[in-house]
Scaffold this active site. Structure first.
Site, PDB file in Angstrom:
ATOM      1  N   THR A 151       0.781  -1.232   0.000  1.00 52.79           N
ATOM      2  CA  THR A 151       0.000   0.000   0.000  1.00 52.79           C
ATOM      3  C   THR A 151       0.817   1.289   0.000  1.00 52.79           C
ATOM      4  O   THR A 151       0.609   2.155  -0.842  1.00 52.79           O
ATOM      5  CB  THR A 151      -0.952  -0.011   1.211  1.00 52.79           C
ATOM      6  N   GLU A 218       0.072  14.035   4.659  1.00 53.42           N
ATOM      7  CA  GLU A 218       0.163  14.866   5.881  1.00 53.42           C
ATOM      8  C   GLU A 218       1.584  15.356   6.147  1.00 53.42           C
ATOM      9  O   GLU A 218       1.830  16.048   7.122  1.00 53.42           O
ATOM     10  CB  GLU A 218      -0.291  14.051   7.097  1.00 53.42           C
ATOM     11  N   TYR A 234      -5.193  11.498   8.675  1.00 50.42           N
ATOM     12  CA  TYR A 234      -5.773  10.171   8.471  1.00 50.42           C
ATOM     13  C   TYR A 234      -6.555   9.672   9.689  1.00 50.42           C
ATOM     14  O   TYR A 234      -6.092   9.708  10.828  1.00 50.42           O
ATOM     15  CB  TYR A 234      -4.696   9.140   8.120  1.00 50.42           C
ATOM     16  N   HIS A 274      -7.744  -9.204   2.964  1.00 53.06           N
ATOM     17  CA  HIS A 274      -6.778  -9.837   3.867  1.00 53.06           C
ATOM     18  C   HIS A 274      -7.451 -10.887   4.735  1.00 53.06           C
ATOM     19  O   HIS A 274      -6.878 -11.934   5.009  1.00 53.06           O
ATOM     20  CB  HIS A 274      -6.141  -8.782   4.778  1.00 53.06           C
ATOM     21  N   HIS A 431      -0.875  -9.501  -0.438  1.00 49.13           N
ATOM     22  CA  HIS A 431      -0.288  -8.837  -1.605  1.00 49.13           C
ATOM     23  C   HIS A 431       1.094  -8.389  -1.174  1.00 49.13           C
ATOM     24  O   HIS A 431       1.421  -8.422   0.008  1.00 49.13           O
ATOM     25  CB  HIS A 431      -1.165  -7.648  -2.035  1.00 49.13           C
TER      26      HIS A 431
HETATM   27 ZN   LIG Z   1      -3.344  -4.678   2.191  1.00 48.45          ZN
END
Ligand SMILES: [Zn+2]
Length: 495
Positions: A151, A218, A234, A274, A431
């Protein structure tokens, strides 16, 4: 890279609205069973007369359809009245960007749906995503993430046009070997975040950007100050609806003050992927929910009369593959060849990153590990291959940073590395694998004045998106790994 993209034209696909208008008559035409006398199915008594009737009716209908299509095309070609402008414009008629109607400058809204594996769009009815695809440009076989397919590295590649080795976010967690400090997904010190993200590029040009969540947004860096009202801190518990509505609110500002670049981020369907893997019903539901959010966005923009003016780029960061307890590789099984202590392991799976202490030769570690893995005596050993980072396939671009551990392991699709055997049994999704695996691909859809309607382009790596956005915004971007000629191969020329 990507400069040799061929221009693939597809059959024009009608919008969702047009589709539903034409559905009922065509559905009736196809359902022979509703008229028993004309049924061509073997179950009915075979009679010569009805089948002749069927052929005759079919010919008649084909003629009607052909004639109406001809009239429709003639209408499209010869009609110039804006009042009668069709909702869907054939791609063959477009050679230039469409001019803005309401906004006085281009606006790019970059939307990310985390872990949206390519193909998920077929898991559930996704009328809104399909509408963007039908009226925009799509990477026909998906968007290729950067390695590692995680990510943070990928989101930051999308906004900087840089491979992780160059933008510095080489993993979701890593250690700086020079300072010994750890990077985590909460680290906001600018020293970690190299390169120039789009919000900074935009600010450098004296323009406004707004970020509703995005890794790195940020971080106060260069001329980007992460201003209170435009840069959200966030918080994963903010409902998706609220995120969409906040972005929509920016369009109520006076036209000249509307930020030219905006981001919008959703954690789903990664979260579900996940837990249950890519093929569970929960994924179907999560995908449908993301589609609803896209629908909410489109509807809101339409109400404000800016939908056709705004450029929406819908992407994901990576895909997802199922993992299960039979596909495990244990580092402890390598003990007869070499012991790999816990504290050498910077990251375990699917990205195996090992940094042995100084005094231990990485070359020797790699040799011993591969010897064990190839011996046939290590369970699933052949599904892990260990490399010195400099010897990784160059297509991964994963070497040119001290933050990348000296030893990197590549695991086969769906396999997982664990330190030692445990009794724990689990099946889920993961992933982070080689970006050559199709399961790691995600989506790319571009909709807006510079994107041709109904166009399909071949898959490309996400590092090209940075140049795409700066080209649409007509600003000079920072040097990056994306191809300079890429935007020309995907976008319509400026109006
Ligand atoms: Zn993930």
């Amino acid at each position: 890279m990507g400069s040799d993209l061929t221009h693939v034209k597809s059959t024009p696909i009608p919008t969702h609205d047009e589709d539903s208008r034409s559905r009922s008559p065509s559905a009736a035409l196809l359902s022979f069973n509703t008229d028993p006398s004309a049924s061509p199915t073997p179950s009915s008594s075979p009679s010569h007369k009805p089948s002749t009737t069927v052929i005759f009716i079919s010919l008649l209908l084909t003629t009607c359809v052909a004639l109406s299509a001809a009239f429709a095309f003639a209408f499209l070609f010869f009609s110039n009245s804006p009042k009668s402008a069709p909702v869907y414009e054939s791609s063959s008629l477009e050679y230039k960007a469409r001019t803005l109607r309401k906004l006085d400058h281009p606006v790019v809204l970059l939307v990310s749906s985390d872990g949206f594996r390519f193909g998920y769009q077929f898991k559930a009815p996704t009328p809104n995503i399909r509408r963007l695809i039908a009226n925009g440009t799509e990477a026909e076989e998906g968007l290729i993430p950067v390695f590692p397919t995680l990510t943070f590295p990928n989101h930051y590649s999308i906004v900087t046009g840089l491979y992780p080795a160059y933008h510095g976010i080489v993993d979701n967690h890593f250690v700086d070997p020079h300072t010994g400090e750890s990077f985590t997904m909460r680290s906001h010190e600018p020293k970690w975040w190299l390169g120039e993200p789009l919000w900074e590029t935009v600010a450098n040009h004296g323009l406004k950007a707004a970020t509703y969540f995005w890794p790195g947004s940020e971080v106060i860096k260069g001329s980007w100050t992460c201003p209170d009202k435009l840069c959200m801190q966030y918080n994963g518990s903010v409902p998706f609806e609220q995120r969409v509505d906040s972005v929509l609110n920016y369009f109520d500002m006076p036209s000249s003050e509307i930020p030219v670049f905006m981001t919008l981020y959703f954690e789903d369907p990664d979260h579900q992927g996940h837990q249950v893997g890519p093929d569970d019903r929960e994924i179907t539901e999560a995908v449908a929910r993301i589609d609803k959010m896209i629908g909410r966005l489109i509807e809101g923009l339409e109400k404000k009369g800016v939908f056709e003016d705004v450029t929406i780029i819908l992407v994901g960061d990576h895909g997802m593959v199922g993992t299960c307890d039979k596909k495990l590789i244990y580092l402890s099984d390598l003990a007869p060849w070499i012991e790999i202590p816990n504290d050498w392991v910077q990251s375990l799976s699917p990205l195996l990153a090992i940094r042995p202490p100084s005094g231990v030769d990485p070359v020797n570690v790699v040799e011993k590990m591969n010897e064990g893995l190839k011996s046939g005596k290590v369970e699933n050993g052949k599904n892990l291959r260990v490399y010195l980072k400099e010897e990784l396939p160059s297509r991964l671009h994963y070497a040119a940073s001290d933050r990348i551990a000296p030893i990197v392991g590549l695991v086969e699709e769906g396999f997982k590395v664990e330190q030692t055997r445990t009794k724990q049994r689990e099946c889920g999704g993961a992933h982070g694998y080689d970006n050559a695996f199709f399961s790691m691909r995600t989506i790319f859809v571009g909709h807006g004045p510079r994107f041709e309607r109904g166009r399909k382009v071949p898959s490309f790596e996400n590092v090209h998106i940075y140049n795409l956005v700066t080209t649409i915004l007509n600003i000079q971007g920072a040097p990056n790994n994306g191809s300079v000629s890429f935007p020309k191969s995907v976008l319509l020329p400026a109006a």
